[in-house]
Write a protein that holds these residues in place. Structure first.
Motif, mmCIF file in Angstrom:
data_model
loop_
_atom_site.group_PDB
_atom_site.id
_atom_site.type_symbol
_atom_site.label_atom_id
_atom_site.label_comp_id
_atom_site.label_asym_id
_atom_site.label_seq_id
_atom_site.Cartn_x
_atom_site.Cartn_y
_atom_site.Cartn_z
ATOM 1 N N LYS A 283 0.870 -1.180 0.000
ATOM 2 C CA LYS A 283 0.000 0.000 0.000
ATOM 3 C C LYS A 283 0.902 1.223 0.000
ATOM 4 O O LYS A 283 1.866 1.262 0.765
ATOM 5 C CB LYS A 283 -0.877 0.018 1.246
ATOM 6 N N TYR A 284 0.579 2.206 -0.849
ATOM 7 C CA TYR A 284 1.430 3.383 -0.904
ATOM 8 C C TYR A 284 0.715 4.579 -0.284
ATOM 9 O O TYR A 284 -0.308 5.032 -0.795
ATOM 10 C CB TYR A 284 1.832 3.696 -2.348
ATOM 11 N N GLN A 285 1.264 5.059 0.815
ATOM 12 C CA GLN A 285 0.726 6.221 1.546
ATOM 13 C C GLN A 285 -0.795 6.116 1.731
ATOM 14 O O GLN A 285 -1.528 7.072 1.453
ATOM 15 C CB GLN A 285 1.097 7.504 0.808
ATOM 16 N N VAL B 187 -2.544 4.010 -12.554
ATOM 17 C CA VAL B 187 -2.798 4.477 -11.180
ATOM 18 C C VAL B 187 -3.634 5.766 -11.130
ATOM 19 O O VAL B 187 -4.006 6.223 -10.053
ATOM 20 C CB VAL B 187 -1.475 4.706 -10.388
ATOM 21 N N THR C 136 -1.513 -2.350 -8.609
ATOM 22 C CA THR C 136 -0.539 -2.715 -7.572
ATOM 23 C C THR C 136 0.539 -3.630 -8.149
ATOM 24 O O THR C 136 1.738 -3.438 -7.893
ATOM 25 C CB THR C 136 -1.247 -3.433 -6.394
ATOM 26 N N GLU D 241 -7.036 5.971 -9.062
ATOM 27 C CA GLU D 241 -6.962 5.840 -7.599
ATOM 28 C C GLU D 241 -5.991 6.822 -6.946
ATOM 29 O O GLU D 241 -6.139 7.132 -5.757
ATOM 30 C CB GLU D 241 -6.554 4.414 -7.219
ATOM 31 N N SER D 242 -4.993 7.289 -7.689
ATOM 32 C CA SER D 242 -4.002 8.150 -7.056
ATOM 33 C C SER D 242 -3.482 9.226 -8.011
ATOM 34 O O SER D 242 -2.514 9.003 -8.747
ATOM 35 C CB SER D 242 -2.828 7.312 -6.524
ATOM 36 N N THR E 49 -2.985 4.791 0.008
ATOM 37 C CA THR E 49 -3.800 4.672 -1.213
ATOM 38 C C THR E 49 -4.061 3.202 -1.515
ATOM 39 O O THR E 49 -3.127 2.393 -1.501
ATOM 40 C CB THR E 49 -3.048 5.285 -2.417
ATOM 41 N N GLU F 197 -1.727 11.674 -7.213
ATOM 42 C CA GLU F 197 -0.337 12.003 -6.831
ATOM 43 C C GLU F 197 0.649 11.093 -7.567
ATOM 44 O O GLU F 197 1.648 11.544 -8.106
ATOM 45 C CB GLU F 197 -0.118 11.838 -5.310
ATOM 46 N N LEU G 66 -4.789 0.789 -4.309
ATOM 47 C CA LEU G 66 -4.798 0.668 -5.766
ATOM 48 C C LEU G 66 -5.476 -0.637 -6.152
ATOM 49 O O LEU G 66 -5.549 -1.566 -5.344
ATOM 50 C CB LEU G 66 -3.359 0.666 -6.298
#
Lengths: 277, 151
Positions: free
Chosen positions: A126-128, A239, A137, A242-243, A130, A245, A132
């Motif tokens: 999991k990234y920060q 991505v 992922t 979902e993200s 988020t 950033e 995915l």
């Protein structure tokens, strides 16, 4: 001195990995120390070249899987102490005392670093915070392993080329590319640690950095950068939903590849001209 | 590639990666299409049943799939005798059809490097200076749908 260079190579990477693991102010300190240790590595490499001694970039496996930062700091301190002892065998006393002085300071700082619980190996992916999709992922996971190794490989190749070249124009380009690859390696390494996927990049094979045909190497490098751009675009799209950033980050990396390509094209043009090719 | 915990473990910590001090055989698997290659180093020992792989290491110029395949295959090859190694190579070659094209080429490259290392060892029994054997993959790294588009 060969062993000394190998040990310095290993500890440089270990400190770099420790910087990725950290989530506190320790990160910046460790990252700066890893930069210093990389410079030691290049000084020792230069000494080999000056003394006309053969060397390579082989090294041992570096175990980094720890639960607490203090565990890896202890191992780093032991390694630095061992290097310090080995420095006594070097004839170039100016070099050995310069490195030794740095090691003395680094170990004294490491000794007082605040401990941290390490999550860089938990494989949570999991990234920060988020979440995915599975597909995004998996794509991100493969990208990070592929590209973090690639950046380390490029650092080693450009460093070797720089060490063996007296062409200041080429060396300026190689130095920029080394710095760019360091930025990417650090970015990807931090992401790997955040996702619980941290691993030491594998050893680079001699055939890759002991480049015999610089023109072909640069041509292949340009094609690889173009392929990396494609990967960044794909990943950015994967991505995006979902993200935003991460989407922005991979677009940014994609744009940076344009600069790398321009530098390599410049190097290719200059090298061909300088060698009447 | 289907990314599961076992694969991630091989990516984070590839088994047997690097060179092998005191090796007595080496073999190379190569993909002529893209210049990727795998080198396998063996330390072969002998017991009452004959020769077996006491230790093994590999290095690769290639993608993550190659590294994972190298990690898995070299782990399985450890302590096998030469018949066991040949069976392992054959078993690997037999499943290539079921893998995606890019994964098949990577696994084939590792299997062929292993076979080449064993054959190099056997040749060196009679001729210590016998050069390292290189074998070339027959699978293409380009996924089939892309290959058709190119045609």
């Amino acid at each position: 001195m060969k062993t000394l260079m190998i040990k310095t190579h290993e500890v440089w990477l270990e400190v770099l990995m420790a910087s990725f693991m950290s989530n506190t102010d320790n990160k910046k300190v460790l990252s700066n120390f890893s930069d210093i240790l990389f410079r030691h590595f290049t000084w020792l490499e230069n000494e080999h070249i000056v003394l006309d001694e053969s060397y390579n970039y082989d090294r041992d496996h570096i175990p980094i899987k720890v639960e607490k930062l203090s565990d890896i700091l202890k191992d780093i301190t032991n390694r630095l102490n061992e290097i310090d002892l080995q420095l006594m065998a070097i004839d170039n006393k100016a070099l050995s005392s310069r490195i030794s002085s740095d090691l003395y300071y680094i170990t004294s700082v490491l000794m007082h670093m605040k401990d941290e619980k390490i999550t860089a190996f938990n494989m949570e992916r999991k990234y920060q915070g988020t979440i995915l999709s599975q597909e995004a992922t998996d794509a991100l996971t493969l990208f990070l392993f592929e590209e973090s190794y690639k950046e380390y490989e490029l650092i080693m190749i450009y460093n070797y080329l720089k060490m063996h070249s007296s062409d200041s124009y080429m060396n300026r380009i190689f130095q920029i590319l080394i710095e760019e690859s360091f930025f990417h390696l650090k970015s990807f390494g931090d992401m790997q640690a955040q996702m619980g996927l941290l691993g030491v990049p594998r050893i680079v094979m001699k055939d890759l950095y002991q480049v015999e045909d610089v023109v072909q190497f640069l041509k292949d490098g340009i094609n690889e950068e173009l392929a990396a751009k494609e990967e960044c675009i794909k990943l950015s799209e994967a991505v995006a939903k979902e993200s935003p950033e991460l989407e922005k980050f991979f677009n940014f990396i994609n744009q940076q590849e344009n600069y790398h390509i321009a530098l390599m094209e410049d190097a290719l043009k200059h090298f061909k001209k300088a060698n009447n090719e | 590639m289907n990314v599961d915990a076992q694969l991630i473990e091989h990516m984070m910590n590839p088994k047997n990666y690097g060179t092998l001090a005191g090796n007595n055989a080496e073999g190379i698997g190569k993909n002529p299409e893209n210049g990727e290659k795998v080198a396998i180093y063996l330390r072969v020992a002998t017991d009452e049943d004959g020769e077996y792989i006491e230790n093994i290491a590999y290095q690769a110029i290639g993608c993550t799939t190659t590294v994972v395949a190298g990690s898995m295959i070299t782990e399985e090859a450890k302590e096998l005798n030469f018949n066991g190694v040949r069976n392992l190579v054959e078993a690997t070659m037999n499943i290539l059809d079921k893998l995606p094209a890019e994964d098949a080429a990577c696994s084939e490259m590792v299997a062929l490097a292993l076979l080449a290392a064993v054959e190099t060892y056997e040749k060196r029994v009679d001729d210590a200076e016998y050069p390292v054997i290189t074998k070339f993959v027959s699978n293409s790294c380009v996924p089939k749908e892309n290959a058709q588009e190119v045609k």
